[in-house]
Motif scaffolding. Structure first.
Motif, PDB file in Angstrom:
ATOM      1  N   ILE A 107       0.852  -1.185   0.000  1.00  0.00           N
ATOM      2  CA  ILE A 107       0.000   0.000   0.000  1.00  0.00           C
ATOM      3  C   ILE A 107       0.884   1.231   0.000  1.00  0.00           C
ATOM      4  O   ILE A 107       1.886   1.289   0.718  1.00  0.00           O
ATOM      5  CB  ILE A 107      -0.978  -0.003   1.200  1.00  0.00           C
ATOM      6  N   THR A 108       0.540   2.182  -0.837  1.00  0.00           N
ATOM      7  CA  THR A 108       1.339   3.387  -0.991  1.00  0.00           C
ATOM      8  C   THR A 108       0.439   4.534  -1.397  1.00  0.00           C
ATOM      9  O   THR A 108      -0.558   4.323  -2.097  1.00  0.00           O
ATOM     10  CB  THR A 108       2.445   3.183  -2.050  1.00  0.00           C
ATOM     11  N   ASP A 109       0.775   5.763  -0.967  1.00  0.00           N
ATOM     12  CA  ASP A 109      -0.113   6.884  -1.291  1.00  0.00           C
ATOM     13  C   ASP A 109       0.410   7.752  -2.421  1.00  0.00           C
ATOM     14  O   ASP A 109      -0.173   8.785  -2.728  1.00  0.00           O
ATOM     15  CB  ASP A 109      -0.395   7.734  -0.047  1.00  0.00           C
ATOM     16  N   GLY A 110       1.510   7.357  -3.074  1.00  0.00           N
ATOM     17  CA  GLY A 110       1.986   8.134  -4.207  1.00  0.00           C
ATOM     18  C   GLY A 110       3.491   8.088  -4.347  1.00  0.00           C
ATOM     19  O   GLY A 110       4.171   7.286  -3.705  1.00  0.00           O
ATOM     20  N   ALA A 111       4.007   8.960  -5.199  1.00  0.00           N
ATOM     21  CA  ALA A 111       5.445   9.037  -5.466  1.00  0.00           C
ATOM     22  C   ALA A 111       5.757  10.447  -5.950  1.00  0.00           C
ATOM     23  O   ALA A 111       4.868  11.173  -6.407  1.00  0.00           O
ATOM     24  CB  ALA A 111       5.834   8.004  -6.529  1.00  0.00           C
TER      25      ALA A 111
ATOM     26  N   GLN B 162      -3.923   1.632  -2.979  1.00  0.00           N
ATOM     27  CA  GLN B 162      -3.847   3.025  -2.543  1.00  0.00           C
ATOM     28  C   GLN B 162      -4.970   3.360  -1.586  1.00  0.00           C
ATOM     29  O   GLN B 162      -6.119   2.923  -1.781  1.00  0.00           O
ATOM     30  CB  GLN B 162      -3.933   3.956  -3.754  1.00  0.00           C
ATOM     31  N   PRO B 163      -4.665   4.142  -0.547  1.00  0.00           N
ATOM     32  CA  PRO B 163      -5.724   4.674   0.310  1.00  0.00           C
ATOM     33  C   PRO B 163      -6.410   5.848  -0.385  1.00  0.00           C
ATOM     34  O   PRO B 163      -6.034   6.238  -1.493  1.00  0.00           O
ATOM     35  CB  PRO B 163      -4.949   5.126   1.558  1.00  0.00           C
TER      36      PRO B 163
ATOM     37  N   SER C 296      -4.977 -15.242   4.968  1.00  0.00           N
ATOM     38  CA  SER C 296      -4.043 -15.664   3.929  1.00  0.00           C
ATOM     39  C   SER C 296      -3.534 -14.502   3.073  1.00  0.00           C
ATOM     40  O   SER C 296      -2.723 -14.705   2.178  1.00  0.00           O
ATOM     41  CB  SER C 296      -4.716 -16.690   3.004  1.00  0.00           C
ATOM     42  N   TYR C 297      -4.013 -13.301   3.333  1.00  0.00           N
ATOM     43  CA  TYR C 297      -3.696 -12.133   2.501  1.00  0.00           C
ATOM     44  C   TYR C 297      -3.150 -11.029   3.401  1.00  0.00           C
ATOM     45  O   TYR C 297      -3.853 -10.556   4.297  1.00  0.00           O
ATOM     46  CB  TYR C 297      -4.968 -11.696   1.770  1.00  0.00           C
ATOM     47  N   LEU C 298      -1.894 -10.667   3.183  1.00  0.00           N
ATOM     48  CA  LEU C 298      -1.253  -9.635   3.979  1.00  0.00           C
ATOM     49  C   LEU C 298      -0.842  -8.459   3.110  1.00  0.00           C
ATOM     50  O   LEU C 298      -0.377  -8.640   1.983  1.00  0.00           O
ATOM     51  CB  LEU C 298      -0.009 -10.177   4.691  1.00  0.00           C
ATOM     52  N   VAL C 299      -1.011  -7.266   3.659  1.00  0.00           N
ATOM     53  CA  VAL C 299      -0.598  -6.036   2.978  1.00  0.00           C
ATOM     54  C   VAL C 299       0.420  -5.329   3.862  1.00  0.00           C
ATOM     55  O   VAL C 299       0.253  -5.250   5.080  1.00  0.00           O
ATOM     56  CB  VAL C 299      -1.808  -5.117   2.724  1.00  0.00           C
ATOM     57  N   ILE C 300       1.468  -4.817   3.220  1.00  0.00           N
ATOM     58  CA  ILE C 300       2.528  -4.128   3.947  1.00  0.00           C
ATOM     59  C   ILE C 300       2.814  -2.797   3.270  1.00  0.00           C
ATOM     60  O   ILE C 300       2.567  -2.638   2.063  1.00  0.00           O
ATOM     61  CB  ILE C 300       3.799  -5.004   4.026  1.00  0.00           C
ATOM     62  N   ARG C 301       3.292  -1.847   4.020  1.00  0.00           N
ATOM     63  CA  ARG C 301       3.542  -0.516   3.465  1.00  0.00           C
ATOM     64  C   ARG C 301       4.728  -0.545   2.505  1.00  0.00           C
ATOM     65  O   ARG C 301       5.667  -1.319   2.675  1.00  0.00           O
ATOM     66  CB  ARG C 301       3.763   0.500   4.588  1.00  0.00           C
ATOM     67  N   ALA C 302       4.672   0.334   1.503  1.00  0.00           N
ATOM     68  CA  ALA C 302       5.636   0.293   0.396  1.00  0.00           C
ATOM     69  C   ALA C 302       7.079   0.459   0.857  1.00  0.00           C
ATOM     70  O   ALA C 302       7.995  -0.108   0.254  1.00  0.00           O
ATOM     71  CB  ALA C 302       5.291   1.360  -0.633  1.00  0.00           C
ATOM     72  N   GLN C 303       7.311   1.219   1.934  1.00  0.00           N
ATOM     73  CA  GLN C 303       8.692   1.418   2.379  1.00  0.00           C
ATOM     74  C   GLN C 303       9.338   0.138   2.889  1.00  0.00           C
ATOM     75  O   GLN C 303      10.560   0.049   3.013  1.00  0.00           O
ATOM     76  CB  GLN C 303       8.774   2.515   3.448  1.00  0.00           C
ATOM     77  N   TYR C 304       8.526  -0.871   3.194  1.00  0.00           N
ATOM     78  CA  TYR C 304       9.061  -2.149   3.663  1.00  0.00           C
ATOM     79  C   TYR C 304       9.078  -3.212   2.565  1.00  0.00           C
ATOM     80  O   TYR C 304       9.406  -4.370   2.825  1.00  0.00           O
ATOM     81  CB  TYR C 304       8.208  -2.669   4.831  1.00  0.00           C
TER      82      TYR C 304
END
Length: 313
Positions: free
Chosen positions: A12-16, A39-40, A291-299
């Motif tokens: 998950i990421t909010d942009g670049a 994306q949130p 069974s489904y995990l979401v992690i933040r983009a920095q990791y």
């Protein structure tokens, strides 16, 4: 023997800062084995989901795209249905619709949208879901509710995924999770956020996840076996010592009242070696069905060895 759903992972990421970095991030996520980029939906995000998710889909081959989650109070459900169907069609059927009732009161205050009690927001979302599902179908939409009225409307385009793109809902309260159990394909197990923005510390233990799964199972009935369960990991550190990682986590976040034991018990925080993380995630699937995990983009890169070991298995 109950069906064991294969593991999948998302970021998950909010942009670049720019297009090149955004495209690179999407392609790297795909190359590392993540199945979806999410994306949130907040005014403070770098990007809003529509354009940036389409760009990510265009730049990749198999990576799915989705929202985690659209705030129902910011869009009329017919307008959202048209956006979602277009995204699904133009991405080749790779979109997942995450939607929620809204929770971030300061955001409402910033733009002058009334932040009403949780029960009313959930009631409005329940109506919106009916309109969305009608809009994705081949029937003309007619709906009369307390919050929305739609009359003789043929909503186009239609999504590729039928009867509709997967609907993702995540929450921590019984009322919301019961609605999700009746309507969603994917359900996120989250902490319950109070209307004043506070969180009860007792939410941050695995026993609360067991309780939440119980609520979902009760409300879902026979459809429970078709629901995919999700957890969003908000804190992460790859480390040889869980003790030292937890101590650092407490220092960095100035959690003066937290103990190492509490941090390590928190299901939304992942600290330790790759092997410890793999074991914990496998235990979650066995015990809870997650069974489904979401992690933040920095990791994303640091967590990739876990993905390599578990994705699709």
């Amino acid at each position: 023997m109950p069906h064991v759903r294969p593991f999948r992972f998302g970021i998950i990421t909010d942009g670049a800062p720019n297009r090149e970095e955004w495209i690179t991030r999407a392609r790297e996520a795909e190359d590392l084995g993540y199945s979806i980029l999410l994306q949130p939906d907040h005014y403070t995000n770098e990007f809003f989901p529509l354009a940036s998710l389409m760009a990510a889909a265009d730049a990749t081959k198999t990576l799915r795209i989705g929202t985690l989650v659209y705030n129902n109070d910011l869009r009329h459900p017919v307008l959202l249905a048209k956006e979602v169907a277009a995204l699904d069609m133009l991405s080749g059927g790779r979109f997942e619709l995450g939607i929620g009732a809204g929770w971030n009161r300061p955001e409402y205050d910033q733009v002058g949208v009334p932040f009403e009690r949780a029960g009313l927001r959930i009631e409005r979302l329940e109506e919106a879901l009916q309109i969305l599902k009608q809009s994705f179908s081949d029937e003309t939409v007619n709906f009369t509710g307390k919050h929305y009225i739609v009359t003789d409307l043929n909503v186009t385009p239609k999504p590729i995924q039928r009867p509709h793109p997967p609907i993702v809902m995540g929450g921590g309260g019984k009322k919301f999770l019961s609605l999700a159990a009746r309507e969603a394909n994917v359900i996120g197990l989250h902490i319950k956020v109070n209307d004043n923005g506070t969180v009860d510390a007792t939410e941050n233990i695995e026993d609360t996840l067991t309780e939440k799964v119980g609520w979902i199972r009760e409300a879902a009935g026979e459809r429970f076996s078709s629901i995919e369960l999700n957890i969003l990991i908000s804190g992460f550190a790859l480390a040889q010592s869980q003790q030292e990682a937890a101590e650092q986590y407490i220092r960095e976040r100035k959690l003066t009242d937290a103990t190492v034991e509490q941090v390590l018990a928190n299901p939304y925080v992942m600290l330790g070696t790759t092997e410890q993380m793999v074991e914990r995630i496998q235990r979650w699937r066995e015990r809870l069905g997650v069974s489904y995990l979401v992690i933040r983009a920095q990791y994303m890169r640091a967590f990739a060895p876990v993905v390599a070991q578990l994705a699709g298995k």
